[in-house]
Structure formats: structure tokens, C-alpha cells
Write a protein that holds these residues in place. Structure first.
Motif, PDB file in Angstrom:
ATOM      1  N   LEU A 227      30.967  38.674  26.627  1.00 45.99           N
ATOM      2  CA  LEU A 227      31.257  37.333  27.101  1.00 45.99           C
ATOM      3  C   LEU A 227      32.257  36.664  26.162  1.00 45.99           C
ATOM      4  CD1 LEU A 227      27.624  36.221  27.991  1.00 45.99           C
ATOM      5  CD2 LEU A 227      29.369  37.119  29.540  1.00 45.99           C
ATOM      6  N   VAL A 228      32.857  35.572  26.650  1.00 46.90           N
ATOM      7  CA  VAL A 228      33.871  34.884  25.856  1.00 46.90           C
ATOM      8  C   VAL A 228      33.314  34.436  24.512  1.00 46.90           C
ATOM      9  CG1 VAL A 228      35.331  32.834  25.754  1.00 46.90           C
ATOM     10  CG2 VAL A 228      35.192  34.147  27.864  1.00 46.90           C
ATOM     11  N   ASP A 229      32.069  33.932  24.519  1.00 48.96           N
ATOM     12  CA  ASP A 229      31.512  33.413  23.272  1.00 48.96           C
ATOM     13  C   ASP A 229      31.079  34.514  22.315  1.00 48.96           C
ATOM     14  OD1 ASP A 229      29.389  34.363  24.671  1.00 48.96           O
ATOM     15  OD2 ASP A 229      28.183  32.536  24.592  1.00 48.96           O
ATOM     16  N   LYS A 230      31.242  35.786  22.713  1.00 46.22           N
ATOM     17  CA  LYS A 230      30.918  36.886  21.817  1.00 46.22           C
ATOM     18  C   LYS A 230      32.150  37.451  21.120  1.00 46.22           C
ATOM     19  CE  LYS A 230      26.673  38.487  24.065  1.00 46.22           C
ATOM     20  NZ  LYS A 230      25.961  39.668  24.608  1.00 46.22           N
ATOM     21  N   GLN A 231      33.299  36.782  21.286  1.00 43.47           N
ATOM     22  CA  GLN A 231      34.528  37.280  20.681  1.00 43.47           C
ATOM     23  C   GLN A 231      34.787  36.632  19.320  1.00 43.47           C
ATOM     24  OE1 GLN A 231      35.742  39.748  21.946  1.00 43.47           O
ATOM     25  NE2 GLN A 231      35.295  39.724  24.115  1.00 43.47           N
ATOM     26  N   VAL A 232      33.721  36.217  18.640  1.00 41.27           N
ATOM     27  CA  VAL A 232      33.891  35.600  17.330  1.00 41.27           C
ATOM     28  C   VAL A 232      34.585  36.571  16.384  1.00 41.27           C
ATOM     29  CG1 VAL A 232      32.698  34.629  15.347  1.00 41.27           C
ATOM     30  CG2 VAL A 232      31.909  34.103  17.664  1.00 41.27           C
ATOM     31  N   ARG A 233      34.153  37.841  16.404  1.00 42.61           N
ATOM     32  CA  ARG A 233      34.852  38.865  15.635  1.00 42.61           C
ATOM     33  C   ARG A 233      35.498  39.832  16.607  1.00 42.61           C
ATOM     34  NH1 ARG A 233      36.017  43.457  13.979  1.00 42.61           N
ATOM     35  NH2 ARG A 233      34.778  44.452  15.597  1.00 42.61           N
ATOM     36  N   HIS A 234      36.775  40.056  16.437  1.00 41.31           N
ATOM     37  CA  HIS A 234      37.470  40.993  17.309  1.00 41.31           C
ATOM     38  C   HIS A 234      38.487  41.765  16.478  1.00 41.31           C
ATOM     39  CE1 HIS A 234      39.856  37.232  17.390  1.00 41.31           C
ATOM     40  NE2 HIS A 234      40.879  38.064  17.272  1.00 41.31           N
ATOM     41  N   ASP A 235      38.861  42.924  16.970  1.00 39.31           N
ATOM     42  CA  ASP A 235      39.871  43.723  16.289  1.00 39.31           C
ATOM     43  C   ASP A 235      41.224  43.032  16.404  1.00 39.31           C
ATOM     44  OD1 ASP A 235      37.999  45.621  15.644  1.00 39.31           O
ATOM     45  OD2 ASP A 235      38.453  46.910  17.366  1.00 39.31           O
ATOM     46  N   ARG A 236      41.913  42.914  15.281  1.00 40.34           N
ATOM     47  CA  ARG A 236      43.256  42.327  15.302  1.00 40.34           C
ATOM     48  C   ARG A 236      44.318  43.376  15.606  1.00 40.34           C
ATOM     49  NH1 ARG A 236      43.957  39.487   9.777  1.00 40.34           N
ATOM     50  NH2 ARG A 236      42.681  41.228   9.067  1.00 40.34           N
ATOM     51  N   ILE A 237      43.942  44.643  15.525  1.00 39.41           N
ATOM     52  CA  ILE A 237      44.842  45.742  15.881  1.00 39.41           C
ATOM     53  C   ILE A 237      44.260  46.397  17.122  1.00 39.41           C
ATOM     54  CG2 ILE A 237      45.926  47.874  15.086  1.00 39.41           C
ATOM     55  CD1 ILE A 237      45.396  46.847  12.208  1.00 39.41           C
ATOM     56  N   ARG A 238      44.945  46.224  18.238  1.00 35.07           N
ATOM     57  CA  ARG A 238      44.391  46.597  19.536  1.00 35.07           C
ATOM     58  C   ARG A 238      45.185  47.728  20.174  1.00 35.07           C
ATOM     59  NH1 ARG A 238      42.286  41.861  21.733  1.00 35.07           N
ATOM     60  NH2 ARG A 238      41.648  43.097  23.542  1.00 35.07           N
ATOM     61  N   GLN A 239      44.510  48.489  21.016  1.00 30.08           N
ATOM     62  CA  GLN A 239      45.177  49.562  21.753  1.00 30.08           C
ATOM     63  C   GLN A 239      45.760  49.015  23.052  1.00 30.08           C
ATOM     64  OE1 GLN A 239      42.394  52.761  22.356  1.00 30.08           O
ATOM     65  NE2 GLN A 239      42.728  53.602  20.318  1.00 30.08           N
ATOM     66  N   ILE A 240      46.927  49.542  23.408  1.00 32.78           N
ATOM     67  CA  ILE A 240      47.582  49.142  24.647  1.00 32.78           C
ATOM     68  C   ILE A 240      48.302  50.358  25.223  1.00 32.78           C
ATOM     69  CG2 ILE A 240      49.633  48.367  23.388  1.00 32.78           C
ATOM     70  CD1 ILE A 240      50.033  46.231  25.527  1.00 32.78           C
ATOM     71  N   SER A 241      48.247  50.518  26.535  1.00 30.25           N
ATOM     72  CA  SER A 241      48.893  51.655  27.198  1.00 30.25           C
ATOM     73  C   SER A 241      50.177  51.176  27.867  1.00 30.25           C
ATOM     74  CB  SER A 241      47.950  52.265  28.243  1.00 30.25           C
ATOM     75  OG  SER A 241      48.592  53.322  28.939  1.00 30.25           O
ATOM     76  N   ILE A 242      51.319  51.595  27.322  1.00 26.22           N
ATOM     77  CA  ILE A 242      52.619  51.198  27.865  1.00 26.22           C
ATOM     78  C   ILE A 242      53.599  52.360  27.734  1.00 26.22           C
ATOM     79  CG2 ILE A 242      52.431  48.709  27.477  1.00 26.22           C
ATOM     80  CD1 ILE A 242      53.859  49.064  24.856  1.00 26.22           C
TER      81      ILE A 242
END
Length: 276
Positions: A227-242
Motif C-alpha cells: 500500500l502507499v503508506d507502506k513505502q516509507v522505506r523503498h529502494d532508491r536504485i530500481r530496476q526498469i525494463s527498456i
């Protein structure tokens, strides 16, 4: 009634002060407007001269293997999208102020924007969605890239702005080895040494985030979308497929960095030349 009689019948004791007041009000408003425009122009010139910018740049990074030097690579980085601005990408003034403050808090030793909490998560997602949309119609094969928002130290870069790095996971993992960076990575221009430092620090953060993600996966039983309120800690380096152009080639001869010439500058910015 002739004009002279008409003028003589006017109530000059009331009309004259009113005309003078309106004229003074007009002149004051004109002067204030001119001052604000002139001041804004001076601030814009000063900002440009200082190297600060609201530009938002997306850059691809890759290691090019040098065919005649076994084990050595050349760092290439290229813009992959038209330059945009912070104002164009984020229409919310509060978000723009948050990003500016976060960017100002970065350093050569810590170039990643500290996008904390729900707001940081949404800011990061918006930037990823923007570049994914821009390159969605390219003919190149889709691959997994790592995406990270950075702002490099003004003491070592020509222009201070937010740069979104894209780098292959295998390449970033190699940047985690500082000995490899020192001895086996060459660049296209002498001043590109600071980008190697930034990628090394990013690689260390990525390693720590992967370890934390593994620990969280073992301890968490929740497999639903957070949920949105569970994103207090998130990875700052993310995977993306492009899909990005894999045919980039060096534009000059490889340059081997003289790291000893940068020790003093690195020390001034608080960076320690080790990979621990």
C-alpha cells in the motif's frame, strides 16, 4: 461652451490631487514591475553563472571493453532523451521544492537523492515512468537496467542538476570494486573521473539495498502489492525494463585517470578512497 470656459469650470482642487495620485500610482506600479523583472533576470544570470540548473537529464552508462587492453574498460555515458526541466516534469511546486532541497543535500560521497517516504517513492516513480514512456517505441531490444536519481557535487561538475542514471546491473556490480575502478576503468575525457566515483558509491548503496531486500523477503509473509503508506522505506536504485541503443562507441582515445592528482580534491569533499 468653449474649451476655456469648460476648463475654468472644472473643480481643480479635487481633480488635480486625483490626477497626481493616479500618475504616482502608475509610476510606482511600473517601477515595482520593472524591478521584479530585472531582479528575476539578475537571479537567472547568477544561477546560470554559478552552474546551478533546473535541468533534468537522463543518461545511459555502460562499460566498453577495450579490445587491445585485456581486462580494461572504457566508461561511456550518453543522454538518451531530450533535456527537460524540473518544472516540466513536476507541476506541483511542493514537489519541486522537495526535490531541490534533496538535491542540495547530496555530495560526491553520497550522490543519490535521498527520496524518503511516500513522497520520495512517488517522485522516483514519476521519473521512471517519464523515461519509460519516452523510449517505449524504440526498436532496440528491451533489457533490465538500473535507474537512480543523482545530483553530483558542484565542486567537481560543470553543471549541478538532477541526473537520472541508467546502468546495467552487471556493470554496476563491477563498479563496486574500487580496485577495479582505479586500475581498469578508463574514460573519454579527463574530467570524467568524478562519474567513476559516483558510480562506485551507487554500487555500494545498491549492494546494501539488495541485502536489505533479501532480509525483508525472508521475514515478510505479505506477497500483496504494498500500500502507499507502506513505502516509507523503498529502494532508491530500481530496476526498469527498456530498450536502449547498444551500438554506442567511444568518441576518442581512452584516457587513463591519474588518481593521485585528485586525492586532495576528494579529501576536501569528504570522500575516502576505499571500497569498504
Amino acid at each position: 461652451m468653449n474649451p476655456i470656459e469648460w476648463l475654468s469650470n472644472l473643480q481643480w482642487d479635487r481633480l488635480l490631487p486625483e490626477l497626481i495620485g493616479k500618475a504616482l500610482g502608475f509610476l510606482a506600479g511600473f517601477a515595482a514591475s520593472w524591478f521584479l523583472v530585472f531582479r528575476r533576470r539578475l537571479n537567472a544570470i547568477a544561477k546560470a553563472q554559478s552552474g546551478d540548473s533546473d535541468d533534468f537529464i537522463f543518461q545511459m552508462h555502460r562499460l566498453w571493453e577495450l579490445p587491445e587492453q585485456a581486462g580494461d574498460c572504457m566508461l561511456l555515458f550518453r543522454n538518451i532523451a531530450p533535456k527537460t526541466t524540473l518544472h516540466d516534469l513536476y507541476d506541483n511546486i511542493a514537489v519541486r521544492e522537495y526535490l531541490k532541497a534533496t538535491a542540495d543535500a547530496t555530495s560526491l560521497d553520497n550522490p543519490i537523492l535521498n527520496t524518503e517516504g511516500t513522497l520520495g517513492f512517488e517522485v522516483l516513480n514519476d521519473a521512471m515512468g517519464h523515461i519509460a514512456g519516452l523510449v517505449s517505441t524504440t526498436p532496440f531490444k528491451r533489457e533490465t537496467w538500473l535507474f537512480v536519481m543523482t545530483c553530483e557535487d558542484r565542486q567537481v561538475v560543470r553543471k549541478k542538476c538532477i541526473r537520472c542514471f541508467l546502468v546495467r546491473p552487471d556493470d554496476l556490480q563491477r563498479f563496486g570494486d574500487w580496485d577495479f575502478c582505479l586500475n581498469h576503468v578508463q574514460v573519454e575525457k579527463p574530467w570524467h573521473w568524478f562519474r567513476i566515483v559516483a558510480l562506485h558509491r551507487i554500487a555500494l548503496v545498491w549492494k546494501a539495498e539488495r541485502k536489505m531486500a533479501e532480509e525483508e523477503a525472508l521475514s515478510s509473509r505479505d506477497r500483496d502489492m504494498p500500500l502507499v503508506d507502506k513505502q516509507v522505506r523503498h529502494d532508491r536504485i530500481r530496476q526498469i525494463s527498456i530498450g536502449l541503443n547498444d551500438g554506442e562507441r567511444p568518441i576518442g582515445d581512452p584516457y587513463k585517470i591519474d588518481w593521485q592528482s585528485h586525492v586532495e580534491k576528494l579529501a576536501q569533499t569528504g570522500f575516502v578512497l576505499n571500497s569498504d
